[in-house]
Enzyme design. Structure first.
Site, PDB file in Angstrom:
ATOM      1  N   ARG A  69      20.589  -9.744 -23.272  1.00 17.69           N
ATOM      2  CA  ARG A  69      21.837 -10.513 -23.358  1.00 17.69           C
ATOM      3  C   ARG A  69      22.363 -10.852 -21.959  1.00 17.69           C
ATOM      4  NH1 ARG A  69      27.453 -10.138 -24.231  1.00 17.69           N
ATOM      5  NH2 ARG A  69      28.158 -11.868 -25.548  1.00 17.69           N
TER       6      ARG A  69
ATOM      7  N   ARG B 154      34.214 -10.759 -20.132  1.00 20.14           N
ATOM      8  CA  ARG B 154      33.822 -10.777 -18.721  1.00 20.14           C
ATOM      9  C   ARG B 154      34.224 -12.064 -18.012  1.00 20.14           C
ATOM     10  NH1 ARG B 154      30.199  -9.282 -22.248  1.00 20.14           N
ATOM     11  NH2 ARG B 154      29.479  -7.107 -22.328  1.00 20.14           N
TER      12      ARG B 154
ATOM     13  N   LYS C  94      30.396   2.352 -11.777  1.00 17.84           N
ATOM     14  CA  LYS C  94      28.999   2.025 -12.021  1.00 17.84           C
ATOM     15  C   LYS C  94      28.659   0.641 -11.489  1.00 17.84           C
ATOM     16  CE  LYS C  94      25.552   0.253 -14.785  1.00 17.84           C
ATOM     17  NZ  LYS C  94      25.335  -1.093 -15.337  1.00 17.84           N
TER      18      LYS C  94
ATOM     19  N   ASP D  55      24.302   4.849 -15.092  1.00 23.17           N
ATOM     20  CA  ASP D  55      24.592   4.231 -16.375  1.00 23.17           C
ATOM     21  C   ASP D  55      24.132   5.190 -17.472  1.00 23.17           C
ATOM     22  OD1 ASP D  55      21.845   4.090 -16.312  1.00 23.17           O
ATOM     23  OD2 ASP D  55      21.728   1.906 -16.465  1.00 23.17           O
TER      24      ASP D  55
END
Length: 290
Positions: A129, A177, A219, A238
């Site tokens: 994705r 996002r 992260k 992660d």
């Protein structure tokens, strides 16, 4: 290492510690894909590249020596001795095992801006994705690149991105996002953030500056440090890395803070290399997928 130009293709022989699958399938970049066995196509630094490998030789198709010298040699981090890195890390038996699976990994020297946006997009996302969102971003807002008779698109720059709205970005289907992408673009455009300034900072200070971007936490900032700034002491954690570290070093669930502290003490200035070997090892052995 020897470089020859044959029929407009560059043939590079004598490579060591170099394997395309290891490099492109260890989660560090999102614009290169395997198109056939041992052959990858992708775009970086505003250039398209078809590259294949056979043992210690690679072929860069329709590529000139200037691009090799000015772009791809540095992009593939070929001035660094990975043999020494692997030797040092292999003093730890777990790392020795991990390295045996990804012995040809090299940390790519990517553009800071592209790394910022790519890893913002990576948050709470999976690799297929992420790649899809980035390709739609490039196809809709990047500049045309002609290569081997086909048209591709560069990664959109900060000024172009800053001129967009969330409605414009809807086409890339990045979801929440979008607003983080625009915040980063506006900060780069107005000079609040700059490539030169961030590169001049210590790893700690660069991390704090990167975290001033909305949506950039521990992260994501660590990924940008490692893959966009070349700070190889950075150890991004992660889900994969958390689970592989728990599996290999703790045998129980641990906090991210504990894992980061452990990694800093254990791997020091080679944390980024260790992270990549461990990530590839976890993927190849499906550790943490159950």
């Amino acid at each position: 290492m020897d470089v020859k130009n044959i029929d407009n293709n560059l043939i590079v022989t004598g490579l060591r510690d170099f394997h395309l699958k290891h490099i492109f399938d260890c989660g560090q970049c999102f614009r290169f894909n395997e198109v056939s066995e041992n052959t990858y196509f992708g775009i970086a630094k505003g250039k398209a590249l078809l590259i294949s490998q056979s043992e210690d030789a690679i072929t860069l198709y329709d590529t000139c020596e200037d691009d090799w010298n000015n772009i791809w040699f540095d992009y593939f981090d070929l001035s660094r001795d990975y043999g020494k890195i692997k030797s040092r890390l292999s003093e730890d038996k777990i790392m020795e095992e991990a390295i045996s699976y990804g012995s040809g990994i090299r940390i790519l020297n990517q553009d800071l801006w592209e790394a910022v946006i790519s890893f913002i997009i990576s948050a709470s996302n999976n690799i297929p994705r992420i790649k899809g969102i980035i390709e739609r971003f490039c196809e809709n807002f990047g500049k045309r690149i002609e290569y081997m008779g086909n048209t591709y698109y560069s990664f959109p720059d900060a000024n172009t991105t800053a001129s967009l709205s969330t409605d414009d970005l809807a086409v890339i289907r990045a979801g929440f996002r979008d607003k983080y992408i625009l915040d980063a673009a506006k900060k780069f455009k107005n000079g609040e953030l700059s490539d030169t300034h961030i590169h001049s900072l210590s790893t700690y200070d660069a991390k704090q500056v990167l975290m001033s971007i909305n949506g950039v936490g521990n992260k994501v900032s660590d990924c940008i440090l490692l893959f966009g700034l070349g700070r190889v002491d950075s150890f991004p954690v992660d889900v994969w890395i958390k689970r592989i570290m728990e599996y290999c070093y703790f045998d129980s669930e641990q906090s991210i803070e504990t894992i980061c502290s452990f990694a800093k003490d254990k791997f020091g200035d080679m944390g980024g290399f260790a992270q990549q070997y461990l990530f590839f090892y976890a993927r190849e052995n499906k550790i943490g997928t159950k």
